[in-house]
Design a protein around this motif. Sequence first.
Motif, PDB file in Angstrom:
ATOM      1  N   VAL A  30       0.846  -1.204   0.000  1.00  0.00           N
ATOM      2  CA  VAL A  30       0.000   0.000   0.000  1.00  0.00           C
ATOM      3  C   VAL A  30       0.880   1.254   0.000  1.00  0.00           C
ATOM      4  O   VAL A  30       0.611   2.211  -0.724  1.00  0.00           O
ATOM      5  CB  VAL A  30      -0.968  -0.006   1.203  1.00  0.00           C
ATOM      6  CG1 VAL A  30      -1.641   1.343   1.383  1.00  0.00           C
ATOM      7  CG2 VAL A  30      -2.006  -1.093   1.027  1.00  0.00           C
ATOM      8  N   GLY A  31       1.948   1.238   0.795  1.00  0.00           N
ATOM      9  CA  GLY A  31       2.849   2.388   0.827  1.00  0.00           C
ATOM     10  C   GLY A  31       3.486   2.663  -0.521  1.00  0.00           C
ATOM     11  O   GLY A  31       3.544   3.807  -0.981  1.00  0.00           O
ATOM     12  N   ARG A  32       3.978   1.622  -1.192  1.00  0.00           N
ATOM     13  CA  ARG A  32       4.589   1.815  -2.510  1.00  0.00           C
ATOM     14  C   ARG A  32       3.538   2.213  -3.544  1.00  0.00           C
ATOM     15  O   ARG A  32       3.813   3.007  -4.445  1.00  0.00           O
ATOM     16  CB  ARG A  32       5.316   0.558  -2.968  1.00  0.00           C
ATOM     17  CG  ARG A  32       6.593   0.279  -2.243  1.00  0.00           C
ATOM     18  CD  ARG A  32       7.498   1.470  -2.069  1.00  0.00           C
ATOM     19  NE  ARG A  32       8.065   1.987  -3.290  1.00  0.00           N
ATOM     20  CZ  ARG A  32       8.770   3.095  -3.379  1.00  0.00           C
ATOM     21  NH1 ARG A  32       9.013   3.811  -2.300  1.00  0.00           N
ATOM     22  NH2 ARG A  32       9.248   3.515  -4.517  1.00  0.00           N
ATOM     23  N   ALA A  42       4.307   0.757   6.320  1.00  0.00           N
ATOM     24  CA  ALA A  42       3.751   1.530   5.209  1.00  0.00           C
ATOM     25  C   ALA A  42       4.523   2.835   5.010  1.00  0.00           C
ATOM     26  O   ALA A  42       4.799   3.240   3.874  1.00  0.00           O
ATOM     27  CB  ALA A  42       2.275   1.809   5.437  1.00  0.00           C
ATOM     28  N   ALA A  43       4.893   3.493   6.109  1.00  0.00           N
ATOM     29  CA  ALA A  43       5.652   4.747   5.995  1.00  0.00           C
ATOM     30  C   ALA A  43       7.036   4.492   5.414  1.00  0.00           C
ATOM     31  O   ALA A  43       7.512   5.248   4.562  1.00  0.00           O
ATOM     32  CB  ALA A  43       5.768   5.413   7.365  1.00  0.00           C
ATOM     33  N   LEU A  44       7.698   3.425   5.856  1.00  0.00           N
ATOM     34  CA  LEU A  44       9.002   3.084   5.300  1.00  0.00           C
ATOM     35  C   LEU A  44       8.900   2.773   3.810  1.00  0.00           C
ATOM     36  O   LEU A  44       9.740   3.198   3.019  1.00  0.00           O
ATOM     37  CB  LEU A  44       9.593   1.882   6.039  1.00  0.00           C
ATOM     38  CG  LEU A  44      10.067   2.120   7.465  1.00  0.00           C
ATOM     39  CD1 LEU A  44      10.489   0.799   8.096  1.00  0.00           C
ATOM     40  CD2 LEU A  44      11.190   3.113   7.508  1.00  0.00           C
ATOM     41  N   ALA A  45       7.879   2.020   3.440  1.00  0.00           N
ATOM     42  CA  ALA A  45       7.706   1.665   2.031  1.00  0.00           C
ATOM     43  C   ALA A  45       7.372   2.883   1.189  1.00  0.00           C
ATOM     44  O   ALA A  45       7.809   2.990   0.039  1.00  0.00           O
ATOM     45  CB  ALA A  45       6.619   0.605   1.887  1.00  0.00           C
ATOM     46  N   TYR A  46       6.595   3.817   1.741  1.00  0.00           N
ATOM     47  CA  TYR A  46       6.246   5.023   0.991  1.00  0.00           C
ATOM     48  C   TYR A  46       7.496   5.830   0.655  1.00  0.00           C
ATOM     49  O   TYR A  46       7.690   6.256  -0.478  1.00  0.00           O
ATOM     50  CB  TYR A  46       5.261   5.885   1.783  1.00  0.00           C
ATOM     51  CG  TYR A  46       4.894   7.163   1.063  1.00  0.00           C
ATOM     52  CD1 TYR A  46       3.929   7.147   0.062  1.00  0.00           C
ATOM     53  CD2 TYR A  46       5.513   8.368   1.352  1.00  0.00           C
ATOM     54  CE1 TYR A  46       3.597   8.305  -0.618  1.00  0.00           C
ATOM     55  CE2 TYR A  46       5.193   9.523   0.676  1.00  0.00           C
ATOM     56  CZ  TYR A  46       4.230   9.488  -0.308  1.00  0.00           C
ATOM     57  OH  TYR A  46       3.918  10.630  -0.985  1.00  0.00           O
ATOM     58  N   LEU A  47       8.352   6.028   1.629  1.00  0.00           N
ATOM     59  CA  LEU A  47       9.572   6.800   1.386  1.00  0.00           C
ATOM     60  C   LEU A  47      10.566   6.032   0.534  1.00  0.00           C
ATOM     61  O   LEU A  47      11.242   6.614  -0.305  1.00  0.00           O
ATOM     62  CB  LEU A  47      10.215   7.216   2.704  1.00  0.00           C
ATOM     63  CG  LEU A  47       9.478   8.278   3.485  1.00  0.00           C
ATOM     64  CD1 LEU A  47      10.173   8.519   4.807  1.00  0.00           C
ATOM     65  CD2 LEU A  47       9.362   9.564   2.698  1.00  0.00           C
ATOM     66  N   GLY A  48      10.661   4.741   0.758  1.00  0.00           N
ATOM     67  CA  GLY A  48      11.547   3.915  -0.049  1.00  0.00           C
ATOM     68  C   GLY A  48      13.014   4.221   0.190  1.00  0.00           C
ATOM     69  O   GLY A  48      13.375   5.104   0.968  1.00  0.00           O
ATOM     70  N   PRO A  49      13.880   3.500  -0.493  1.00  0.00           N
ATOM     71  CA  PRO A  49      15.319   3.687  -0.294  1.00  0.00           C
ATOM     72  C   PRO A  49      15.800   5.095  -0.638  1.00  0.00           C
ATOM     73  O   PRO A  49      16.639   5.659   0.054  1.00  0.00           O
ATOM     74  CB  PRO A  49      15.945   2.660  -1.225  1.00  0.00           C
ATOM     75  CG  PRO A  49      14.880   1.692  -1.552  1.00  0.00           C
ATOM     76  CD  PRO A  49      13.586   2.410  -1.387  1.00  0.00           C
TER      77      PRO A  49
END
Length: 87
Positions: free
Chosen positions: A6-8, A61-68
């Motif tokens: 969902v984040g990505r 979800a927040a980590l995935a939204y920001l991504g690497p």
Amino acid sequence: MIGAMVGRLMWHTNEVWKMRRKFFRKELFWEIPIAVGMALIGAALASWLALEQPMATGLIAALAYLGPRGYEVLFMRWFAAKLDGQN
């Protein structure tokens, strides 16, 4: 894993709205390995912080939204501020 996907998807949709990419293109498939990696990192971090649900899912979800790339930018800004503070 669902939180990471969902984040990505939120990040990808934002890129589509900004007209930087089309929704159904090959770039969408590159988000899957990023989501998996960020889900693993987020689950480990949530476990280390002893977070329970739904806080753990929100963190993932927040980590995935920001991504690497987002974390690279945050780290570089933090590191630059540390260097500026030492001078």
